[in-house]
Design a protein around this motif. Structure first.
Motif, PDB file in Angstrom:
ATOM      1  N   ALA A 159       0.851  -1.200   0.000  1.00  0.00           N
ATOM      2  CA  ALA A 159       0.000   0.000   0.000  1.00  0.00           C
ATOM      3  C   ALA A 159       0.883   1.246   0.000  1.00  0.00           C
ATOM      4  O   ALA A 159       1.928   1.268   0.659  1.00  0.00           O
ATOM      5  CB  ALA A 159      -0.898   0.006   1.228  1.00  0.00           C
ATOM      6  N   VAL A 160       0.455   2.252  -0.754  1.00  0.00           N
ATOM      7  CA  VAL A 160       1.222   3.503  -0.826  1.00  0.00           C
ATOM      8  C   VAL A 160       0.285   4.704  -0.689  1.00  0.00           C
ATOM      9  O   VAL A 160      -0.912   4.608  -0.932  1.00  0.00           O
ATOM     10  CB  VAL A 160       1.994   3.625  -2.169  1.00  0.00           C
ATOM     11  CG1 VAL A 160       3.080   2.577  -2.277  1.00  0.00           C
ATOM     12  CG2 VAL A 160       1.048   3.574  -3.367  1.00  0.00           C
ATOM     13  N   SER A 182      -6.354  -1.819 -10.005  1.00  0.00           N
ATOM     14  CA  SER A 182      -6.532  -0.662  -9.117  1.00  0.00           C
ATOM     15  C   SER A 182      -5.203  -0.070  -8.649  1.00  0.00           C
ATOM     16  O   SER A 182      -5.187   0.775  -7.754  1.00  0.00           O
ATOM     17  CB  SER A 182      -7.370  -1.089  -7.909  1.00  0.00           C
ATOM     18  OG  SER A 182      -6.798  -2.247  -7.325  1.00  0.00           O
ATOM     19  N   GLY A 183      -4.070  -0.507  -9.237  1.00  0.00           N
ATOM     20  CA  GLY A 183      -2.786   0.005  -8.769  1.00  0.00           C
ATOM     21  C   GLY A 183      -1.790   0.190  -9.891  1.00  0.00           C
ATOM     22  O   GLY A 183      -2.173   0.447 -11.032  1.00  0.00           O
ATOM     23  N   PHE A 184      -0.511   0.060  -9.559  1.00  0.00           N
ATOM     24  CA  PHE A 184       0.524   0.164 -10.602  1.00  0.00           C
ATOM     25  C   PHE A 184       1.709  -0.736 -10.266  1.00  0.00           C
ATOM     26  O   PHE A 184       1.879  -1.167  -9.113  1.00  0.00           O
ATOM     27  CB  PHE A 184       0.964   1.628 -10.798  1.00  0.00           C
ATOM     28  CG  PHE A 184       1.538   2.320  -9.575  1.00  0.00           C
ATOM     29  CD1 PHE A 184       2.876   2.172  -9.211  1.00  0.00           C
ATOM     30  CD2 PHE A 184       0.730   3.154  -8.797  1.00  0.00           C
ATOM     31  CE1 PHE A 184       3.401   2.827  -8.104  1.00  0.00           C
ATOM     32  CE2 PHE A 184       1.255   3.815  -7.673  1.00  0.00           C
ATOM     33  CZ  PHE A 184       2.598   3.645  -7.331  1.00  0.00           C
ATOM     34  N   VAL A 185       2.509  -0.992 -11.301  1.00  0.00           N
ATOM     35  CA  VAL A 185       3.703  -1.823 -11.138  1.00  0.00           C
ATOM     36  C   VAL A 185       4.768  -0.978 -10.436  1.00  0.00           C
ATOM     37  O   VAL A 185       4.954   0.199 -10.761  1.00  0.00           O
ATOM     38  CB  VAL A 185       4.228  -2.280 -12.522  1.00  0.00           C
ATOM     39  CG1 VAL A 185       5.557  -3.018 -12.381  1.00  0.00           C
ATOM     40  CG2 VAL A 185       3.181  -3.129 -13.231  1.00  0.00           C
ATOM     41  N   TYR A 245       3.642  -4.787  -6.755  1.00  0.00           N
ATOM     42  CA  TYR A 245       2.631  -3.830  -7.215  1.00  0.00           C
ATOM     43  C   TYR A 245       2.299  -2.882  -6.067  1.00  0.00           C
ATOM     44  O   TYR A 245       2.395  -3.240  -4.889  1.00  0.00           O
ATOM     45  CB  TYR A 245       1.345  -4.556  -7.639  1.00  0.00           C
ATOM     46  CG  TYR A 245       1.582  -5.557  -8.733  1.00  0.00           C
ATOM     47  CD1 TYR A 245       1.528  -5.178 -10.078  1.00  0.00           C
ATOM     48  CD2 TYR A 245       1.877  -6.886  -8.429  1.00  0.00           C
ATOM     49  CE1 TYR A 245       1.763  -6.101 -11.086  1.00  0.00           C
ATOM     50  CE2 TYR A 245       2.114  -7.817  -9.435  1.00  0.00           C
ATOM     51  CZ  TYR A 245       2.059  -7.413 -10.756  1.00  0.00           C
ATOM     52  OH  TYR A 245       2.301  -8.324 -11.745  1.00  0.00           O
ATOM     53  N   ALA A 246       1.849  -1.680  -6.433  1.00  0.00           N
ATOM     54  CA  ALA A 246       1.466  -0.694  -5.418  1.00  0.00           C
ATOM     55  C   ALA A 246      -0.035  -0.486  -5.449  1.00  0.00           C
ATOM     56  O   ALA A 246      -0.643  -0.392  -6.516  1.00  0.00           O
ATOM     57  CB  ALA A 246       2.175   0.636  -5.679  1.00  0.00           C
ATOM     58  N   SER A 247      -0.614  -0.417  -4.268  1.00  0.00           N
ATOM     59  CA  SER A 247      -2.051  -0.167  -4.128  1.00  0.00           C
ATOM     60  C   SER A 247      -2.222   1.202  -3.462  1.00  0.00           C
ATOM     61  O   SER A 247      -2.040   1.328  -2.240  1.00  0.00           O
ATOM     62  CB  SER A 247      -2.654  -1.280  -3.257  1.00  0.00           C
ATOM     63  OG  SER A 247      -3.931  -0.921  -2.807  1.00  0.00           O
TER      64      SER A 247
END
Ligand code: UTP
Length: 298
Positions: A159-160, A182-185, A245-247
């Motif tokens: 999570a970010v 719903s996020g990014f690499v 991955y970042a959420s």
């Protein structure tokens, strides 16, 4: 894709940023309104579908185990005095037998080491990790979003949140790659970079889903910043062979391990509580107005 059933909650740190309060009391037991911060982390994990909580505790933390145990004398007294509301709320918070485990980190060698201490209880399955001093505030707990993205992508999910670009030196920062679900690499992770060296202003806010391979990496992880075994260093090594991955979290986290974050959290949570808001809103506004007048007059 293996289901995430277990969550690790490390509570063995010394809490030096919150001394002297934490000299004799774990910072995870400091209360936000009327619940210890560790209770918020447990609630968030259960809301996200976690079935089993693994606490990594240490010396002077026995009160956390007691908190999650049944207190028969207290329950008897509440029953006899007809305090049914309090009784029901305690019963609601009581973990089911066999759904919580405790393991021990004998000395606070760092977050990475604390996570590694949970390896036997977690076993060979992906797990969630929640840093309990980071208290999630929003419509939905932060871990729920992390679990959503994990179901979309697999791999490891962190999570970010976005910080002021000038403050990157206080956080673990991730590099932003292509959007996915719903996020990014994540293209890279750096611990506390100077603003000019930071790959973005997305900081790691204390919620993760990690693959069990992190334990192998941690087992030979060298000490890093602060002479501690750092989780971020191990994640950087794992990212050579696995995707991260970042959420992005749509609410916000309060860092209750710091005095300012803790005070802000108390105000924020008091103001969303129907039973408390009206009792504190006016007095808080008056205190702020009076302080402003005092500062202007000085
Ligand atoms: P922090 O770095 O915020 O905790 O770790 P800390 O070291 O107790 O805090 P300060 O900086 O001295 O004030 C985040 C979480 O990881 C746990 C802490 O208890 C906290 O919940 N932790 C940290 C461990 O369990 N073991 C460690 O060795 C370090």
């Amino acid at each position: 894709m293996k289901k995430v059933r277990k969550a690790v909650i490390p509570v063995a740190g010394l809490g030096t940023r919150f001394l002297p309060a934490t000299k004799a009391m774990p910072k995870e037991m400091l209360t936000v309104v009327d619940r210890p911060v560790v209770q918020y982390a447990v609630d968030e994990a259960l809301e996200a579908g976690i079935e089993h909580i693994v606490f990594v505790t240490g010396r002077n933390k026995h009160v956390i185990e007691d908190y999650f145990d049944v207190q028969p004398e207290l329950l008897d007294t509440l029953t006899r005095s007809g305090k049914t509301d309090q009784l029901q709320s305690l019963n609601r918070l009581q973990p089911q037998p066999g759904t919580i485990s405790f393991t021990r980190q004998q000395a606070p060698h760092g977050l990475g080491h604390a996570v590694w201490c949970a390896r036997d209880i977690v076993g060979d399955e992906p797990f969630a990790l929640l840093l309990p001093d980071m208290v999630s505030y929003g419509e939905r707990g932060c871990l729920s979003g992390v679990m959503d993205l994990y179901r979309e992508t697999g791999g490891n999910v962190i999570a970010v949140e976005q910080c002021d670009p000038m403050d990157t030196g206080s956080y673990g920062i991730v590099g932003k790659g292509d959007s996915t679900g719903s996020g990014f690499v994540i293209t890279g992770m750096v611990e506390k970079p100077a603003p000019e060296a930071a790959p973005s202003n997305y900081y790691i806010n204390g919620r993760y889903v990690l693959q069990p391979d992190i334990f192998d990496v941690l087992s030979n992880q060298r000490r890093g910043a602060g002479n501690e075994i750092q989780l971020t260093d191990a994640m950087v090594r794992l990212s050579d062979i696995q995707k991260f991955y970042a959420s992005p979290f749509e609410g916000r986290m309060f860092d209750c391990g710091s005095k300012d974050g803790f005070i802000q959290a108390n105000v924020a949570f008091a103001l969303i509580r129907d039973d408390i808001r009206d009792m504190v809103l006016d007095p808080i506004e008056q205190l702020i107005a009076s302080r402003r007048r005092h500062i202007q007059a000085a």
